[in-house]
Design a protein around this motif. Structure first.
Motif, PDB file in Angstrom:
ATOM      1  N   SER A  33      48.592  44.000  29.559  1.00  0.00           N
ATOM      2  CA  SER A  33      48.989  42.604  29.792  1.00  0.00           C
ATOM      3  C   SER A  33      49.379  42.370  31.250  1.00  0.00           C
ATOM      4  O   SER A  33      49.042  41.336  31.828  1.00  0.00           O
ATOM      5  CB  SER A  33      50.103  42.167  28.836  1.00  0.00           C
ATOM      6  OG  SER A  33      51.258  42.939  29.031  1.00  0.00           O
ATOM      7  N   ASN A  34      50.066  43.331  31.857  1.00  0.00           N
ATOM      8  CA  ASN A  34      50.416  43.178  33.263  1.00  0.00           C
ATOM      9  C   ASN A  34      49.191  43.294  34.164  1.00  0.00           C
ATOM     10  O   ASN A  34      49.094  42.591  35.170  1.00  0.00           O
ATOM     11  CB  ASN A  34      51.488  44.190  33.657  1.00  0.00           C
ATOM     12  CG  ASN A  34      52.860  43.753  33.209  1.00  0.00           C
ATOM     13  OD1 ASN A  34      53.361  42.721  33.637  1.00  0.00           O
ATOM     14  ND2 ASN A  34      53.461  44.511  32.308  1.00  0.00           N
ATOM     15  N   PHE A  35      48.228  44.145  33.803  1.00  0.00           N
ATOM     16  CA  PHE A  35      46.988  44.231  34.572  1.00  0.00           C
ATOM     17  C   PHE A  35      46.231  42.903  34.505  1.00  0.00           C
ATOM     18  O   PHE A  35      45.712  42.420  35.521  1.00  0.00           O
ATOM     19  CB  PHE A  35      46.110  45.379  34.070  1.00  0.00           C
ATOM     20  CG  PHE A  35      44.760  45.412  34.726  1.00  0.00           C
ATOM     21  CD1 PHE A  35      44.635  45.623  36.088  1.00  0.00           C
ATOM     22  CD2 PHE A  35      43.613  45.226  33.982  1.00  0.00           C
ATOM     23  CE1 PHE A  35      43.381  45.641  36.704  1.00  0.00           C
ATOM     24  CE2 PHE A  35      42.358  45.247  34.579  1.00  0.00           C
ATOM     25  CZ  PHE A  35      42.249  45.457  35.943  1.00  0.00           C
ATOM     26  N   SER A  36      46.193  42.290  33.331  1.00  0.00           N
ATOM     27  CA  SER A  36      45.533  40.996  33.179  1.00  0.00           C
ATOM     28  C   SER A  36      46.200  39.945  34.064  1.00  0.00           C
ATOM     29  O   SER A  36      45.523  39.162  34.742  1.00  0.00           O
ATOM     30  CB  SER A  36      45.575  40.568  31.712  1.00  0.00           C
ATOM     31  OG  SER A  36      44.940  39.333  31.540  1.00  0.00           O
ATOM     32  N   ASN A  37      47.527  39.931  34.087  1.00  0.00           N
ATOM     33  CA  ASN A  37      48.253  39.002  34.954  1.00  0.00           C
ATOM     34  C   ASN A  37      47.956  39.278  36.430  1.00  0.00           C
ATOM     35  O   ASN A  37      47.752  38.341  37.216  1.00  0.00           O
ATOM     36  CB  ASN A  37      49.757  39.091  34.701  1.00  0.00           C
ATOM     37  CG  ASN A  37      50.168  38.438  33.409  1.00  0.00           C
ATOM     38  OD1 ASN A  37      49.429  37.656  32.807  1.00  0.00           O
ATOM     39  ND2 ASN A  37      51.361  38.762  32.938  1.00  0.00           N
ATOM     40  N   TYR A  38      47.923  40.542  36.818  1.00  0.00           N
ATOM     41  CA  TYR A  38      47.621  40.933  38.200  1.00  0.00           C
ATOM     42  C   TYR A  38      46.256  40.400  38.612  1.00  0.00           C
ATOM     43  O   TYR A  38      46.107  39.790  39.677  1.00  0.00           O
ATOM     44  CB  TYR A  38      47.675  42.458  38.305  1.00  0.00           C
ATOM     45  CG  TYR A  38      47.116  43.019  39.591  1.00  0.00           C
ATOM     46  CD1 TYR A  38      47.876  43.044  40.757  1.00  0.00           C
ATOM     47  CD2 TYR A  38      45.831  43.559  39.646  1.00  0.00           C
ATOM     48  CE1 TYR A  38      47.371  43.580  41.941  1.00  0.00           C
ATOM     49  CE2 TYR A  38      45.321  44.100  40.811  1.00  0.00           C
ATOM     50  CZ  TYR A  38      46.092  44.104  41.958  1.00  0.00           C
ATOM     51  OH  TYR A  38      45.586  44.620  43.122  1.00  0.00           O
ATOM     52  N   LYS A  39      45.240  40.613  37.755  1.00  0.00           N
ATOM     53  CA  LYS A  39      43.879  40.147  38.073  1.00  0.00           C
ATOM     54  C   LYS A  39      43.821  38.641  38.250  1.00  0.00           C
ATOM     55  O   LYS A  39      43.016  38.139  39.025  1.00  0.00           O
ATOM     56  CB  LYS A  39      42.909  40.518  36.943  1.00  0.00           C
ATOM     57  CG  LYS A  39      42.506  41.940  36.889  1.00  0.00           C
ATOM     58  CD  LYS A  39      41.339  42.171  35.962  1.00  0.00           C
ATOM     59  CE  LYS A  39      41.553  41.549  34.602  1.00  0.00           C
ATOM     60  NZ  LYS A  39      40.470  41.835  33.648  1.00  0.00           N
ATOM     61  N   ASN A  40      44.674  37.925  37.515  1.00  0.00           N
ATOM     62  CA  ASN A  40      44.673  36.467  37.562  1.00  0.00           C
ATOM     63  C   ASN A  40      45.686  35.898  38.544  1.00  0.00           C
ATOM     64  O   ASN A  40      45.947  34.690  38.543  1.00  0.00           O
ATOM     65  CB  ASN A  40      44.913  35.914  36.156  1.00  0.00           C
ATOM     66  CG  ASN A  40      43.744  36.218  35.241  1.00  0.00           C
ATOM     67  OD1 ASN A  40      42.603  35.924  35.580  1.00  0.00           O
ATOM     68  ND2 ASN A  40      44.017  36.830  34.102  1.00  0.00           N
ATOM     69  N   GLY A  41      46.258  36.750  39.391  1.00  0.00           N
ATOM     70  CA  GLY A  41      47.189  36.302  40.421  1.00  0.00           C
ATOM     71  C   GLY A  41      48.518  35.823  39.879  1.00  0.00           C
ATOM     72  O   GLY A  41      49.226  35.069  40.550  1.00  0.00           O
ATOM     73  N   LYS A  42      48.881  36.272  38.681  1.00  0.00           N
ATOM     74  CA  LYS A  42      50.142  35.859  38.056  1.00  0.00           C
ATOM     75  C   LYS A  42      51.201  36.945  38.248  1.00  0.00           C
ATOM     76  O   LYS A  42      50.896  38.075  38.622  1.00  0.00           O
ATOM     77  CB  LYS A  42      49.932  35.610  36.567  1.00  0.00           C
ATOM     78  CG  LYS A  42      48.993  34.469  36.279  1.00  0.00           C
ATOM     79  CD  LYS A  42      48.837  34.278  34.786  1.00  0.00           C
ATOM     80  CE  LYS A  42      47.874  33.132  34.486  1.00  0.00           C
ATOM     81  NZ  LYS A  42      47.670  32.979  33.047  1.00  0.00           N
TER      82      LYS A  42
END
Length: 88
Positions: A33-42
């Motif tokens: 979930s944190n990797f997904s946020n990182y990829k999306n600039g969140k």
């Protein structure tokens, strides 16, 4: 954002990941979930940070699917990286 991504898959708590860098870089160990946020600039949480000494070893904090990213955002250089999961 340019970054190198390593999908570690399912890892157990206590496994050690060793990242080798040619230059200092930002290294982040994240769950999915944190990797997904990182990829999306969140906003995201991670283990690691600005790494200046290589190789860098980091311990998997809990059972789960883990990702490592390496980037040089905000830095005036590039880097190459490699990753190994060490035996316990």
């Amino acid at each position: 954002m340019n970054f190198t991504h390593y999908n570690l898959g399912q890892k157990s708590k206590g496994e050690v990941v060793e990242i080798t860098l040619t230059n200092a870089a930002n290294v982040r160990l994240m769950n999915y979930s944190n990797f997904s946020n990182y990829k999306n600039g969140k906003k995201h949480e991670y283990y690691g940070g600005y790494i200046t000494k290589s190789p860098y070893k980091i311990v998997i904090p809990s059972l789960g699917t883990w990702h490592v990213t390496v980037d040089v955002e905000g830095l005036q250089r590039s880097t190459r990286s490699s990753l190994n999961v060490l035996s316990r």
